[in-house]
Design a protein around this motif. Sequence first.
Motif, PDB file in Angstrom:
ATOM      1  N   TRP A   1       0.838  -1.205   0.000  1.00 15.51           N
ATOM      2  CA  TRP A   1       0.000   0.000   0.000  1.00 15.51           C
ATOM      3  C   TRP A   1       0.870   1.250   0.000  1.00 15.51           C
ATOM      4  O   TRP A   1       0.595   2.220  -0.706  1.00 15.51           O
ATOM      5  CB  TRP A   1      -0.907  -0.044   1.230  1.00 15.51           C
ATOM      6  CG  TRP A   1      -1.749   1.186   1.406  1.00 15.51           C
ATOM      7  CD1 TRP A   1      -2.741   1.643   0.606  1.00 15.51           C
ATOM      8  CD2 TRP A   1      -1.644   2.139   2.462  1.00 15.51           C
ATOM      9  NE1 TRP A   1      -3.291   2.799   1.075  1.00 15.51           N
ATOM     10  CE2 TRP A   1      -2.619   3.139   2.249  1.00 15.51           C
ATOM     11  CE3 TRP A   1      -0.834   2.234   3.601  1.00 15.51           C
ATOM     12  CZ2 TRP A   1      -2.787   4.223   3.106  1.00 15.51           C
ATOM     13  CZ3 TRP A   1      -1.024   3.310   4.455  1.00 15.51           C
ATOM     14  CH2 TRP A   1      -1.985   4.291   4.202  1.00 15.51           C
TER      15      TRP A   1
ATOM     16  N   LEU B   1       1.075   4.197  -2.888  1.00 18.53           N
ATOM     17  CA  LEU B   1       0.935   5.634  -2.597  1.00 18.53           C
ATOM     18  C   LEU B   1       2.153   6.407  -3.067  1.00 18.53           C
ATOM     19  O   LEU B   1       2.028   7.532  -3.582  1.00 18.53           O
ATOM     20  CB  LEU B   1       0.720   5.831  -1.097  1.00 18.53           C
ATOM     21  CG  LEU B   1      -0.629   5.350  -0.532  1.00 18.53           C
ATOM     22  CD1 LEU B   1      -0.685   5.601   0.972  1.00 18.53           C
ATOM     23  CD2 LEU B   1      -1.791   6.027  -1.246  1.00 18.53           C
TER      24      LEU B   1
ATOM     25  N   GLY C   1       1.997   7.164  -6.663  1.00 17.24           N
ATOM     26  CA  GLY C   1       0.897   8.018  -7.089  1.00 17.24           C
ATOM     27  C   GLY C   1      -0.367   7.265  -7.410  1.00 17.24           C
ATOM     28  O   GLY C   1      -1.297   7.846  -8.002  1.00 17.24           O
ATOM     29  N   VAL C   2      -0.450   5.984  -7.036  1.00 20.42           N
ATOM     30  CA  VAL C   2      -1.650   5.182  -7.288  1.00 20.42           C
ATOM     31  C   VAL C   2      -2.516   5.241  -6.037  1.00 20.42           C
ATOM     32  O   VAL C   2      -2.090   4.831  -4.955  1.00 20.42           O
ATOM     33  CB  VAL C   2      -1.288   3.718  -7.620  1.00 20.42           C
ATOM     34  CG1 VAL C   2      -2.554   2.885  -7.791  1.00 20.42           C
ATOM     35  CG2 VAL C   2      -0.431   3.658  -8.871  1.00 20.42           C
ATOM     36  N   LYS C   3      -3.705   5.769  -6.171  1.00 26.06           N
ATOM     37  CA  LYS C   3      -4.603   5.899  -5.029  1.00 26.06           C
ATOM     38  C   LYS C   3      -5.392   4.605  -4.853  1.00 26.06           C
ATOM     39  O   LYS C   3      -6.258   4.273  -5.662  1.00 26.06           O
ATOM     40  CB  LYS C   3      -5.552   7.073  -5.234  1.00 26.06           C
ATOM     41  CG  LYS C   3      -4.854   8.429  -5.275  1.00 26.06           C
ATOM     42  CD  LYS C   3      -5.849   9.557  -5.458  1.00 26.06           C
ATOM     43  CE  LYS C   3      -5.139  10.916  -5.495  1.00 26.06           C
ATOM     44  NZ  LYS C   3      -6.089  12.035  -5.675  1.00 26.06           N
ATOM     45  N   ILE C   4      -5.088   3.881  -3.814  1.00 27.06           N
ATOM     46  CA  ILE C   4      -5.778   2.634  -3.510  1.00 27.06           C
ATOM     47  C   ILE C   4      -5.881   2.529  -1.990  1.00 27.06           C
ATOM     48  O   ILE C   4      -4.921   2.816  -1.263  1.00 27.06           O
ATOM     49  CB  ILE C   4      -5.029   1.414  -4.105  1.00 27.06           C
ATOM     50  CG1 ILE C   4      -5.834   0.143  -3.885  1.00 27.06           C
ATOM     51  CG2 ILE C   4      -3.623   1.294  -3.577  1.00 27.06           C
ATOM     52  CD1 ILE C   4      -5.271  -1.053  -4.647  1.00 27.06           C
ATOM     53  N   SER C   5      -7.035   2.197  -1.515  1.00 31.59           N
ATOM     54  CA  SER C   5      -7.244   2.152  -0.072  1.00 31.59           C
ATOM     55  C   SER C   5      -6.753   0.829   0.508  1.00 31.59           C
ATOM     56  O   SER C   5      -6.660  -0.186  -0.183  1.00 31.59           O
ATOM     57  CB  SER C   5      -8.730   2.348   0.253  1.00 31.59           C
ATOM     58  OG  SER C   5      -9.481   1.245  -0.228  1.00 31.59           O
TER      59      SER C   5
ATOM     60  N   HIS D   1       0.035   2.874 -14.430  1.00 32.55           N
ATOM     61  CA  HIS D   1      -0.095   4.282 -14.053  1.00 32.55           C
ATOM     62  C   HIS D   1       1.129   5.078 -14.491  1.00 32.55           C
ATOM     63  O   HIS D   1       0.996   6.202 -15.011  1.00 32.55           O
ATOM     64  CB  HIS D   1      -0.291   4.392 -12.541  1.00 32.55           C
ATOM     65  CG  HIS D   1      -0.401   5.803 -12.054  1.00 32.55           C
ATOM     66  ND1 HIS D   1      -1.525   6.582 -12.237  1.00 32.55           N
ATOM     67  CD2 HIS D   1       0.503   6.596 -11.385  1.00 32.55           C
ATOM     68  CE1 HIS D   1      -1.322   7.783 -11.732  1.00 32.55           C
ATOM     69  NE2 HIS D   1      -0.092   7.817 -11.185  1.00 32.55           N
TER      70      HIS D   1
ATOM     71  N   THR E   1      -8.390  -0.691 -11.015  1.00 28.00           N
ATOM     72  CA  THR E   1      -8.120  -1.860 -10.171  1.00 28.00           C
ATOM     73  C   THR E   1      -9.124  -2.972 -10.439  1.00 28.00           C
ATOM     74  O   THR E   1      -8.758  -4.160 -10.484  1.00 28.00           O
ATOM     75  CB  THR E   1      -8.178  -1.449  -8.693  1.00 28.00           C
ATOM     76  OG1 THR E   1      -7.317  -0.342  -8.469  1.00 28.00           O
ATOM     77  CG2 THR E   1      -7.774  -2.600  -7.798  1.00 28.00           C
TER      78      THR E   1
END
Length: 331
Positions: A31, A35, A38-42, A67, A75
């Motif tokens: 995770w 971040l 620059g990849v937004k993933i929760s 990306h 995703t």
Amino acid sequence: MDPSTLMILAIVVVGIIVLAVFFTFVPVMLWISALAAGVKISIFTLVGMRLRRVIPNRVVNPLIKAHKAGLDVGTNQLESHYLAGGNVDRVVNALIAAQRANIELTFERCAAIDLAGRDVLEAVQMSVNPKVIETPFIAGVAMDGIEVKAKARITVRANIDRLVGGAGEETIVARVGEGIVSTIGSSENHKKVLENPDMISQTVLGKGLDSGTAFEILSIDIADVDIGKNIGAILQTDQAEADKNIAQAKAEERRAMAVAQEQEMRARVEEMRAKVVEAEAEVPLAMAEALREGNIGVMDYMNIKNIDADTDMRDSFGKLTKDQSDEDRKS
């Protein structure tokens, strides 16, 4: 050691175990890497992947790569392709290669090609850098009966639009082989093929052999031409041998029939001889009966005996003459 110290140690051990389990189940480092890229993933999405039995790094790492390459891939798309049994990393690499080569290729088509069992990355690379397929020696027989062997090099380029449902390299090789055989077979003599081997490639190339395949044929070049057997002479020899065997069989049949007829004639002759012997045995009885009844006299009987003696003498003279002639011929 007092009880408070033991309590603190127990809490610390339990905390370490909980953290170990947490970091094992929750890919925190992955995770953080996403971040940083620059990849937004929760974090909950990663936990959900664990629950769905999806290996997170098999999805997140290709997502980071896409990306960075500027691809619009989500995703959910990558995860669904992974769950369908596809190779997510290969699909992303193929999309990146297609983007760099200005080849129009969507994620859906790329994923379909991958799920169809084809190497989509290799297909994109073949679209940029055509592949050369070399056929084995393909033999054809010209009209004069001479066998001609030809080897061809086929330069093909992958057709992305026909990659799903299109035939493979084996079909290309088979069609080219069929074209070579038909071109050689339609030549009046083998010398024309040897003088102009390019007539094979021109004829084959003009037949549109790449229709229905996953490739586009750019060129067909004859790499080597060789002379094989004299098929016409071999066929004539085989035909002559077959005719000879048939003639021998017919002659043997006629000989067997002649032998059968001869044996039948011999059987008839023996039967006639037996009848003659039987008739001769009855002659003395008939003459005795005639003497008793007075039908013939003694002088008649003597004349008959003289005739028999004269006949035996003539037969003996004839036999001596025949034997002497045989000895003269032998000498």
